[in-house]
Scaffold this active site. Structure first.
Site, PDB file in Angstrom:
ATOM      1  N   ASN A 186      -6.072  -2.918   1.923  1.00 21.75           N
ATOM      2  CA  ASN A 186      -6.030  -4.367   2.038  1.00 21.75           C
ATOM      3  C   ASN A 186      -7.461  -4.882   2.096  1.00 21.75           C
ATOM      4  OD1 ASN A 186      -3.237  -4.563   2.109  1.00 21.75           O
ATOM      5  ND2 ASN A 186      -3.130  -4.591   4.337  1.00 21.75           N
ATOM      6  N   ARG A 189       0.823  -1.216   0.000  1.00 20.76           N
ATOM      7  CA  ARG A 189       0.000   0.000   0.000  1.00 20.76           C
ATOM      8  C   ARG A 189       0.855   1.263   0.000  1.00 20.76           C
ATOM      9  NH1 ARG A 189      -3.560  -0.542   4.986  1.00 20.76           N
ATOM     10  NH2 ARG A 189      -1.644  -1.479   5.693  1.00 20.76           N
TER      11      ARG A 189
END
Length: 93
Positions: free
Chosen positions: A39, A21
């Site tokens: 996620n 990320r």
């Protein structure tokens, strides 16, 4: 220049717990795309990406590689509405 192209992306493989990320956010800022990354409960990473058609294409291409510690097995891309894309880029939890 406004957002002319947007996609939803789901990346599978070893993509959680490997800074995916943060890498996605840095790459998005480098390319000048907007959106978010998070996620997913199933172990994948989801993203909404918007920007110029070329920048979105470049971002999706980079997602196929991901950061060094990741292993990308599959990238699924679906069209999205440009009005769904927030300004800037953020990591969502």
């Amino acid at each position: 220049m406004g957002i002319e192209s947007a996609v939803r992306v789901r990346v599978s493989g070893r993509v959680q717990g490997v800074w995916f990320r943060a890498w996605t956010e840095r790459t998005a800022l480098e390319l000048g795309v907007s959106g978010w990354v998070r996620n997913a409960p199933d172990g994948t990473v989801e993203a909404l990406i918007g920007g110029s058609a070329d920048a979105v294409k470049q971002m999706v291409a980079r997602l196929h590689d991901g950061p060094d510690m990741a292993r990308v097995d599959r990238v699924v891309t679906l069209p999205a509405e440009v009005d769904e894309v927030p300004g800037g880029f953020e990591i969502r939890r």
